[in-house]
Design an enzyme around this catalytic site. Structure first.
Site, PDB file in Angstrom:
ATOM      1  N   GLY A 199       0.774  -1.236   0.000  1.00  0.00           N
ATOM      2  CA  GLY A 199       0.000   0.000   0.000  1.00  0.00           C
ATOM      3  C   GLY A 199       0.805   1.287   0.000  1.00  0.00           C
ATOM      4  O   GLY A 199       0.316   2.322   0.453  1.00  0.00           O
ATOM      5  N   SER A 200       2.040   1.255  -0.539  1.00  0.00           N
ATOM      6  CA  SER A 200       2.789   2.518  -0.559  1.00  0.00           C
ATOM      7  C   SER A 200       2.144   3.523  -1.521  1.00  0.00           C
ATOM      8  O   SER A 200       2.149   4.720  -1.272  1.00  0.00           O
ATOM      9  CB  SER A 200       4.265   2.285  -0.909  1.00  0.00           C
ATOM     10  OG  SER A 200       4.413   1.940  -2.262  1.00  0.00           O
ATOM     11  N   MET A 245      -3.803  -7.298  -7.469  1.00  0.00           N
ATOM     12  CA  MET A 245      -3.191  -8.333  -8.304  1.00  0.00           C
ATOM     13  C   MET A 245      -4.221  -9.218  -9.015  1.00  0.00           C
ATOM     14  O   MET A 245      -4.096 -10.439  -9.036  1.00  0.00           O
ATOM     15  CB  MET A 245      -2.247  -9.194  -7.448  1.00  0.00           C
ATOM     16  CG  MET A 245      -1.156  -8.388  -6.768  1.00  0.00           C
ATOM     17  SD  MET A 245      -0.165  -7.414  -7.914  1.00  0.00           S
ATOM     18  CE  MET A 245       0.917  -8.693  -8.510  1.00  0.00           C
ATOM     19  N   LEU A 268      -7.189  -9.331 -12.486  1.00  0.00           N
ATOM     20  CA  LEU A 268      -7.790  -8.667 -13.646  1.00  0.00           C
ATOM     21  C   LEU A 268      -9.195  -8.217 -13.280  1.00  0.00           C
ATOM     22  O   LEU A 268      -9.904  -8.912 -12.552  1.00  0.00           O
ATOM     23  CB  LEU A 268      -7.867  -9.635 -14.829  1.00  0.00           C
ATOM     24  CG  LEU A 268      -6.536 -10.005 -15.482  1.00  0.00           C
ATOM     25  CD1 LEU A 268      -6.770 -11.019 -16.599  1.00  0.00           C
ATOM     26  CD2 LEU A 268      -5.843  -8.764 -16.033  1.00  0.00           C
ATOM     27  N   HIS A 306       1.510   0.769 -13.214  1.00  0.00           N
ATOM     28  CA  HIS A 306       2.326  -0.412 -13.478  1.00  0.00           C
ATOM     29  C   HIS A 306       3.801   0.011 -13.549  1.00  0.00           C
ATOM     30  O   HIS A 306       4.134   0.999 -14.214  1.00  0.00           O
ATOM     31  CB  HIS A 306       1.894  -1.055 -14.795  1.00  0.00           C
ATOM     32  CG  HIS A 306       2.654  -2.309 -15.097  1.00  0.00           C
ATOM     33  ND1 HIS A 306       2.405  -3.504 -14.450  1.00  0.00           N
ATOM     34  CD2 HIS A 306       3.692  -2.550 -15.948  1.00  0.00           C
ATOM     35  CE1 HIS A 306       3.245  -4.421 -14.890  1.00  0.00           C
ATOM     36  NE2 HIS A 306       4.036  -3.868 -15.792  1.00  0.00           N
TER      37      HIS A 306
HETATM   38  C1  GRF Z   1       3.419  -0.948  -7.542  1.00  0.00           C
HETATM   39  O1  GRF Z   1       4.725  -1.094  -8.022  1.00  0.00           O
HETATM   40  C2  GRF Z   1       2.440  -0.815  -8.684  1.00  0.00           C
HETATM   41  O2  GRF Z   1       2.989  -0.198  -9.794  1.00  0.00           O
HETATM   42  C3  GRF Z   1       2.121  -2.260  -8.997  1.00  0.00           C
HETATM   43  O3  GRF Z   1       2.083  -2.890  -7.737  1.00  0.00           O
HETATM   44  C4  GRF Z   1       2.946  -2.210  -6.845  1.00  0.00           C
HETATM   45  C5  GRF Z   1       2.176  -1.912  -5.580  1.00  0.00           C
HETATM   46  O4  GRF Z   1       3.011  -1.428  -4.578  1.00  0.00           O
HETATM   47  N1  GRF Z   1       0.902  -2.366  -9.743  1.00  0.00           N
HETATM   48  P1  GRF Z   1       2.409  -0.801  -3.252  1.00  0.00           P
HETATM   49  O5  GRF Z   1       1.542  -1.875  -2.591  1.00  0.00           O
HETATM   50  O6  GRF Z   1       1.607   0.396  -3.623  1.00  0.00           O
HETATM   51  O7  GRF Z   1       3.584  -0.462  -2.412  1.00  0.00           O
END
Ligand code: GRF
Length: 190
Positions: free
Chosen positions: A13-14, A88, A90, A107
């Site tokens: 969730g960053s 994660m 679709l 992405h």
């Molecule tokens: C990010 O790198 C995003 O681009 C990808 O999944 C990752 C999620 O990271 N789709 P976080 O959970 O937001 O830290």
């Protein structure tokens, strides 16, 4: 009128946090949707007092069943945008039809290069000189919808995957809130 949005996330969730911390966000995040009970992002949402809809896909007979359940919640709360941030899965036709051109994804590569899982590792292992971040409208494919914004990140000679990931995430965290503001204020349309 306040524009309401939901973030869908399955991981740490960053990006969720970066969106919440953006000082000038032109919409209000009113819900986190998470398909992984126990994911760190759930604690982050709690720390911002954001309600969370946590579900286990295995408890539903099909994608359309759980998406109908999500849709009822989104409608109930008057949510008009969906921002995927490390969700994660679709998105299926149920949500795609109801939220046409209103779903964004982030992405960690310069799409169409390195779609799918572990995009940073894929670029690193391929010996690419450059990778980056893409934000795109979501369609039924895996990271295939129309790209709205991209920012590149160079892969240095002696880079490690950890250092590269750190630089990519830094870009993600400033780019996502910026693009969210553009789409919700109709500056970009699909
Ligand atoms: C990010 O790198 C995003 O681009 C990808 O999944 C990752 C999620 O990271 N789709 P976080 O959970 O937001 O830290």
């Amino acid at each position: 009128m306040t524009i309401k949005a939901a973030v869908f996330a399955s991981g740490t969730g960053s990006n969720f946090e970066a969106i919440m911390e953006a000082t000038d966000l032109k919409c209000k995040i009113t819900l986190l949707v998470c398909d992984k009970p126990g994911a760190l992002v759930i604690d982050k949402a709690a720390s911002y007092d954001i309600p969370t809809l946590v579900f286990n896909p295995k408890e539903y007979s099909s994608k359309s069943e759980y998406e109908k359940m999500i849709h009822r919640q989104l409608q109930h709360q008057g949510i008009s945008w969906i921002f995927l941030a490390g969700y994660m899965r679709l998105i299926g036709n149920t949500l795609l039809d109801e939220y046409e051109s209103k779903i964004l994804n982030i992405h960690p590569s310069l799409l169409p290069f390195f779609p799918g899982k572990d995009a940073i590792g894929q670029a690193y292992d391929a010996g690419a000189r450059e990778t980056g971040v893409s934000i795109h409208f979501v369609d039924a494919g895996m990271d295939t919808g129309p790209v709205i914004a991209q920012e590149s990140v160079m892969i240095e000679e002696n880079d490690t995957i950890e250092k590269l990931k750190e630089r990519i995430q830094k870009v993600e965290h400033h780019l996502y809130p910026k693009v969210i503001n553009q789409v919700v204020s109709n500056k970009v349309r699909e």
